[in-house]
Motif scaffolding. Structure first.
Motif, PDB file in Angstrom:
ATOM      1  N   CYS A  54       0.849  -1.199   0.000  1.00 15.30           N
ATOM      2  CA  CYS A  54       0.000   0.000   0.000  1.00 15.30           C
ATOM      3  C   CYS A  54       0.881   1.244   0.000  1.00 15.30           C
ATOM      4  CB  CYS A  54      -0.947  -0.010   1.196  1.00 15.30           C
ATOM      5  SG  CYS A  54      -0.140   0.215   2.796  1.00 15.30           S
ATOM      6  N   THR A  72       1.531   3.477   2.138  1.00 13.72           N
ATOM      7  CA  THR A  72       2.210   3.865   3.387  1.00 13.72           C
ATOM      8  C   THR A  72       3.029   2.724   3.986  1.00 13.72           C
ATOM      9  OG1 THR A  72       0.109   3.422   4.522  1.00 13.72           O
ATOM     10  CG2 THR A  72       0.624   5.724   3.998  1.00 13.72           C
ATOM     11  N   ASN A  73       3.529   1.850   3.146  1.00 16.00           N
ATOM     12  CA  ASN A  73       4.423   0.798   3.629  1.00 16.00           C
ATOM     13  C   ASN A  73       5.734   1.379   4.145  1.00 16.00           C
ATOM     14  OD1 ASN A  73       3.338  -1.252   0.943  1.00 16.00           O
ATOM     15  ND2 ASN A  73       2.948  -1.681   3.083  1.00 16.00           N
ATOM     16  N   ASN A  74       6.344   0.649   5.067  1.00 11.31           N
ATOM     17  CA  ASN A  74       7.731   0.901   5.426  1.00 11.31           C
ATOM     18  C   ASN A  74       8.565   0.101   4.432  1.00 11.31           C
ATOM     19  OD1 ASN A  74      10.296   1.027   6.471  1.00 11.31           O
ATOM     20  ND2 ASN A  74       9.725   0.493   8.563  1.00 11.31           N
ATOM     21  N   MET A 128      -1.747   2.346   7.522  1.00  9.65           N
ATOM     22  CA  MET A 128      -1.501   3.760   7.234  1.00  9.65           C
ATOM     23  C   MET A 128      -0.443   4.362   8.154  1.00  9.65           C
ATOM     24  SD  MET A 128      -5.396   5.072   6.405  1.00  9.65           S
ATOM     25  CE  MET A 128      -4.921   6.721   5.879  1.00  9.65           C
ATOM     26  N   SER A 129      -0.153   3.680   9.259  1.00  8.77           N
ATOM     27  CA  SER A 129       0.826   4.199  10.218  1.00  8.77           C
ATOM     28  C   SER A 129       2.194   3.532  10.084  1.00  8.77           C
ATOM     29  CB  SER A 129       0.304   4.002  11.647  1.00  8.77           C
ATOM     30  OG  SER A 129       0.179   2.622  11.960  1.00  8.77           O
ATOM     31  N   CYS A 130       2.378   2.704   9.051  1.00 11.03           N
ATOM     32  CA  CYS A 130       3.639   1.966   8.918  1.00 11.03           C
ATOM     33  C   CYS A 130       4.783   2.837   8.409  1.00 11.03           C
ATOM     34  CB  CYS A 130       3.450   0.780   7.975  1.00 11.03           C
ATOM     35  SG  CYS A 130       2.419  -0.540   8.655  1.00 11.03           S
ATOM     36  N   THR A 148       5.787   6.655   5.700  1.00 14.94           N
ATOM     37  CA  THR A 148       5.332   7.883   5.058  1.00 14.94           C
ATOM     38  C   THR A 148       4.682   7.560   3.720  1.00 14.94           C
ATOM     39  OG1 THR A 148       7.507   8.185   4.058  1.00 14.94           O
ATOM     40  CG2 THR A 148       7.103   9.266   6.176  1.00 14.94           C
ATOM     41  N   TYR A 149       3.849   8.469   3.243  1.00 20.34           N
ATOM     42  CA  TYR A 149       3.113   8.242   2.004  1.00 20.34           C
ATOM     43  C   TYR A 149       4.072   8.202   0.820  1.00 20.34           C
ATOM     44  CZ  TYR A 149      -0.489   8.534  -1.550  1.00 20.34           C
ATOM     45  OH  TYR A 149      -1.300   8.272  -2.626  1.00 20.34           O
ATOM     46  N   ASN A 150       3.936   7.185   0.001  1.00 19.95           N
ATOM     47  CA  ASN A 150       4.785   6.988  -1.178  1.00 19.95           C
ATOM     48  C   ASN A 150       4.085   7.559  -2.407  1.00 19.95           C
ATOM     49  OD1 ASN A 150       6.474   6.092  -3.201  1.00 19.95           O
ATOM     50  ND2 ASN A 150       5.965   3.919  -2.945  1.00 19.95           N
ATOM     51  N   TYR A 179       3.765   5.284  -5.498  1.00 21.67           N
ATOM     52  CA  TYR A 179       3.168   3.975  -5.221  1.00 21.67           C
ATOM     53  C   TYR A 179       2.756   3.256  -6.505  1.00 21.67           C
ATOM     54  CZ  TYR A 179      -0.284   0.553  -3.604  1.00 21.67           C
ATOM     55  OH  TYR A 179      -1.008  -0.590  -3.387  1.00 21.67           O
ATOM     56  N   GLU A 188       5.463  -6.148   6.582  1.00 13.31           N
ATOM     57  CA  GLU A 188       5.366  -5.142   7.645  1.00 13.31           C
ATOM     58  C   GLU A 188       5.547  -5.742   9.038  1.00 13.31           C
ATOM     59  OE1 GLU A 188       5.367  -1.987   7.280  1.00 13.31           O
ATOM     60  OE2 GLU A 188       5.038  -1.918   5.107  1.00 13.31           O
TER      61      GLU A 188
END
Length: 258
Positions: A12, A14-16, A48-50, A52-54, A57, A188
């Motif tokens: 997604c 917001t992946n790390n 969504m908390s993993c 920052t927004y990519n 994507y 994740e």
């Protein structure tokens, strides 16, 4: 001789990505083409908390697809709306199972539209939490071109209900003597040990990995039906037994008085 595949869930915006990169490097090194379960419109607060927004994507998804990775439609929003365990009885939470057909139809239609707009071909459907029902399959037939389901408990790909099924049975890399097996990971939350075990397995057995797109599917037989029922009900019984034992032990544990 057994055949193996790998599926990575929960891709997604917001992946790390630092947790995903070791997998991608491993795949490049040994020319493995996994299934990547892509969430088209994620609203899951945990995911969504993993990171920052990519902003890249969808270009990243298109790039992975160009490498030969099989892209899976991982639901629509990855937002659980019921406690229904669906056809496979694995988890009692679902984005789809138990919801009215019209709601499921809307989700599949919306997800399909996003992938089409982004120019990403979808190889298979991957239900969040392995939970879906007959209405989900009906919605896929009517609202998408997807005819492959990445899920199930048997040890071979098969044809059933108008779909080709690729079972996703294992959450770690384990040697098998026969059959076709999918190792299902969530980068994740994947531990370093689990990844290290996967790397060692791939180093040893990488020649036994196959591309999902190259699989052949056998008809679903009455024996498969009996075996599938037995495997599902056995797991339900074991889960119920574990719950009972935990509850019993908790009830009999002595309480200390402060």
């Amino acid at each position: 001789m057994a055949k193996y595949m790998i599926r990575l869930d929960d891709f997604c915006p917001t992946n790390n990505l630092k947790k995903w990169e070791p997998f991608f490097s491993l795949f490049d090194e040994f020319n493995i083409k996994p299934i990547i379960a892509v969430i088209p419109s994620n609203t899951d607060p945990k995911l969504m908390s993993c990171g920052t927004y990519n902003v890249n994507y969808w270009p990243t998804v298109r790039y992975l697809s160009s490498l030969g990775y099989a892209i899976g439609m991982h639901g629509y929003e990855h937002h659980y709306q019921s406690k229904n365990s669906g056809l496979l009885k694995i988890n009692n939470r679902s984005e789809f199972a138990g919801l009215p057909y019209r709601m499921q139809e809307k989700k599949i239609r919306s997800a399909t539209a996003i992938f089409k707009a982004e120019g990403v071909p979808v190889f298979c459907f991957v239900a969040p939490a392995h939970s879906f029902d007959h209405n989900t399959l009906k919605a896929l037939r009517h609202q998408s071109p997807v005819r492959v389901i990445s899920d199930g408990v048997l040890n071979k790909p098969y044809k059933k209900s108008g779909f080709n099924w690729i079972p996703a049975q294992l959450s770690e890399a384990v040697w098998q003597s026969t059959g076709t097996w999918t190792f299902n990971f969530h980068p994740e939350t994947c531990s370093e040990k689990t990844f290290d075990d996967l790397r060692k397995f791939v180093e040893k057995y990488h020649r036994d990995f196959v591309q999902p797109q190259e699989l052949s599917y056998k008809p679903y037989t009455w024996f498969d039906s009996v075996r599938e029922f037995w495997l599902i009900q056995s797991r339900v019984f074991i889960d119920a037994l574990k719950y009972f034992l935990r509850s019993t032990l908790s009830a009999t544990k002595p309480h200390t008085v402060n």
